[in-house]
Design a protein around this motif. Sequence first.
Motif, short mmCIF file in Angstrom:
data_model
loop_
_atom_site.label_atom_id
_atom_site.label_comp_id
_atom_site.label_asym_id
_atom_site.label_seq_id
_atom_site.Cartn_x
_atom_site.Cartn_y
_atom_site.Cartn_z
N LEU A 1 0.84 -1.20 0.00
CA LEU A 1 0.00 0.00 0.00
C LEU A 1 0.87 1.25 0.00
O LEU A 1 0.57 2.24 -0.68
CB LEU A 1 -0.92 -0.01 1.22
N LYS A 2 1.97 1.20 0.75
CA LYS A 2 2.90 2.34 0.78
C LYS A 2 3.45 2.62 -0.61
O LYS A 2 3.55 3.78 -1.03
CB LYS A 2 4.03 2.03 1.76
N LYS A 3 3.81 1.56 -1.33
CA LYS A 3 4.34 1.73 -2.69
C LYS A 3 3.29 2.35 -3.60
O LYS A 3 3.59 3.19 -4.45
CB LYS A 3 4.79 0.38 -3.25
N ALA A 4 2.03 1.92 -3.42
CA ALA A 4 0.95 2.47 -4.23
C ALA A 4 0.76 3.95 -3.94
O ALA A 4 0.58 4.77 -4.86
CB ALA A 4 -0.35 1.71 -3.98
N PHE A 5 0.83 4.32 -2.66
CA PHE A 5 0.68 5.73 -2.29
C PHE A 5 1.86 6.57 -2.78
O PHE A 5 1.70 7.72 -3.16
CB PHE A 5 0.52 5.89 -0.78
N ASN A 6 3.07 5.97 -2.74
CA ASN A 6 4.23 6.69 -3.26
C ASN A 6 4.07 6.99 -4.75
O ASN A 6 4.44 8.06 -5.22
CB ASN A 6 5.51 5.86 -3.03
N GLN A 7 3.51 6.02 -5.48
CA GLN A 7 3.26 6.23 -6.90
C GLN A 7 2.21 7.32 -7.10
O GLN A 7 2.33 8.19 -7.96
CB GLN A 7 2.79 4.92 -7.54
N LEU A 8 1.18 7.27 -6.25
CA LEU A 8 0.12 8.28 -6.31
C LEU A 8 0.69 9.67 -6.01
O LEU A 8 0.32 10.66 -6.67
CB LEU A 8 -0.97 7.94 -5.29
N ALA A 9 1.61 9.73 -5.06
CA ALA A 9 2.17 11.02 -4.64
C ALA A 9 3.01 11.69 -5.72
O ALA A 9 3.28 12.88 -5.65
CB ALA A 9 3.00 10.84 -3.37
N LEU A 10 3.43 10.90 -6.73
CA LEU A 10 4.19 11.50 -7.82
C LEU A 10 3.34 12.47 -8.63
O LEU A 10 3.84 13.41 -9.23
CB LEU A 10 4.73 10.40 -8.75
N ASN A 11 2.03 12.23 -8.66
CA ASN A 11 1.13 13.02 -9.49
C ASN A 11 0.07 13.78 -8.69
O ASN A 11 -0.57 14.68 -9.22
CB ASN A 11 0.41 12.11 -10.50
N LYS A 12 -0.13 13.38 -7.44
CA LYS A 12 -1.21 13.99 -6.66
C LYS A 12 -0.69 14.52 -5.34
O LYS A 12 0.40 14.16 -4.88
CB LYS A 12 -2.33 12.97 -6.42
N ILE A 13 -1.50 15.35 -4.74
CA ILE A 13 -1.17 15.92 -3.44
C ILE A 13 -2.36 15.70 -2.51
O ILE A 13 -3.51 15.71 -2.96
CB ILE A 13 -0.83 17.43 -3.59
N ALA A 14 -2.08 15.46 -1.25
CA ALA A 14 -3.14 15.21 -0.28
C ALA A 14 -3.54 16.52 0.41
O ALA A 14 -2.69 17.20 0.99
CB ALA A 14 -2.69 14.19 0.76
N LEU A 15 -4.80 16.85 0.32
CA LEU A 15 -5.32 18.06 0.96
C LEU A 15 -6.23 17.65 2.11
O LEU A 15 -7.25 16.99 1.91
CB LEU A 15 -6.11 18.91 -0.05
N GLU A 16 -5.86 18.05 3.33
CA GLU A 16 -6.64 17.68 4.51
C GLU A 16 -7.83 18.62 4.65
O GLU A 16 -7.72 19.70 5.23
CB GLU A 16 -5.76 17.69 5.75
N VAL A 17 -8.95 18.20 4.11
CA VAL A 17 -10.19 18.98 4.19
C VAL A 17 -10.91 18.62 5.49
O VAL A 17 -10.58 17.62 6.13
CB VAL A 17 -11.08 18.70 2.95
N PRO A 18 -11.92 19.41 5.90
CA PRO A 18 -12.55 19.18 7.20
C PRO A 18 -13.07 17.77 7.45
O PRO A 18 -13.00 17.27 8.56
CB PRO A 18 -13.71 20.20 7.19
N LYS A 19 -13.57 17.10 6.42
CA LYS A 19 -14.16 15.78 6.63
C LYS A 19 -13.31 14.64 6.10
O LYS A 19 -13.80 13.54 5.89
CB LYS A 19 -15.56 15.73 6.01
N GLY A 20 -12.04 14.88 5.86
CA GLY A 20 -11.18 13.81 5.37
C GLY A 20 -10.00 14.34 4.59
O GLY A 20 -9.46 15.40 4.89
N ILE A 21 -9.61 13.59 3.58
CA ILE A 21 -8.47 13.96 2.75
C ILE A 21 -8.89 13.92 1.28
O ILE A 21 -9.47 12.94 0.83
CB ILE A 21 -7.27 13.00 2.96
N SER A 22 -8.60 14.98 0.58
CA SER A 22 -8.89 15.06 -0.84
C SER A 22 -7.59 14.91 -1.62
O SER A 22 -6.61 15.59 -1.35
CB SER A 22 -9.55 16.41 -1.17
N PHE A 23 -7.57 13.97 -2.57
CA PHE A 23 -6.38 13.73 -3.37
C PHE A 23 -6.55 14.45 -4.71
O PHE A 23 -7.43 14.13 -5.50
CB PHE A 23 -6.15 12.24 -3.59
N VAL A 24 -5.71 15.43 -4.93
CA VAL A 24 -5.85 16.32 -6.08
C VAL A 24 -4.60 16.27 -6.94
O VAL A 24 -3.48 16.28 -6.43
CB VAL A 24 -6.10 17.77 -5.60
#
Length: 250
Positions: free
Chosen positions: A132-155
């Motif tokens: 799962l960490k590897k998958a998130f690392n791949q995701l992080a190459l193109n997206k950023i995590a935004l901590e919105v009030p009700k969770g996390i938005s991946f943009v």
Amino acid sequence: MKVLIIDDEQKARDVLQLLIAQLCKSIKEVITADCLADGVDLIKRHKPQIVFLDIEMPVHSGLEIVDFFKGEKMDFHIIFTTAYNKYAIDAFKISAIDYLLKPIADNELIAAVNKAESLIKQDNYSAKLEQLKKAFNQLALNKIALEVPKGISFVSVDDIIFFEADGAYTKVYLKNGKQELITKNLKHFTEQLKDNNLFYKPHRSYFINLKFMDRFVKEDGHYIILSNGFSVPIARDKREAFQKLVEMIF
């Protein structure tokens, strides 16, 4: 669960196999070997989760198993079985999870197998987390995590027009017209995107995606007009360098 018994004595293999069948219902398959070399070959071909390993055997002692796996991962759990307790310290030096003295007592066998099963579950959990960490690392190459009030938005970073400091918070302006108020300060995002050359900080309160720059205006203090119509000021100490860069490139 699959296990391997390595023991040079046929009777010892048969007795342990019978005990496992009677007491350890989670073990579905038992394979055996009468020497360490053959046992190592079976380990590599059949991938047992647990290896019951005798120590005193001809040719190779069970303690020599690590010599057969130099540079390779030993992804199985060892339970040593022996008639002598003098080897206990040596056995645990190579990370055996248990050490059973022959004749093997029922309760000790059950406890050793339960301990191995617990460790196997932990290993599986760790492996899944690593995947799962590897998958998130791949995701992080193109997206950023935004901590919105009700969770996390991946943009996608390509969809962010600019960031604006708002005290301890940051406003994020997106290509789709939405705005998000994030509970992180602007420095958090400048650090996260410092290696992305498209993002530029023209002012201490703004961090913009140059891809969305529509106009550079050299009057009223110098400012940049972005594709969503917002005007972002350029700090006094950055105006000359920015203007030269624009003229050089465009």
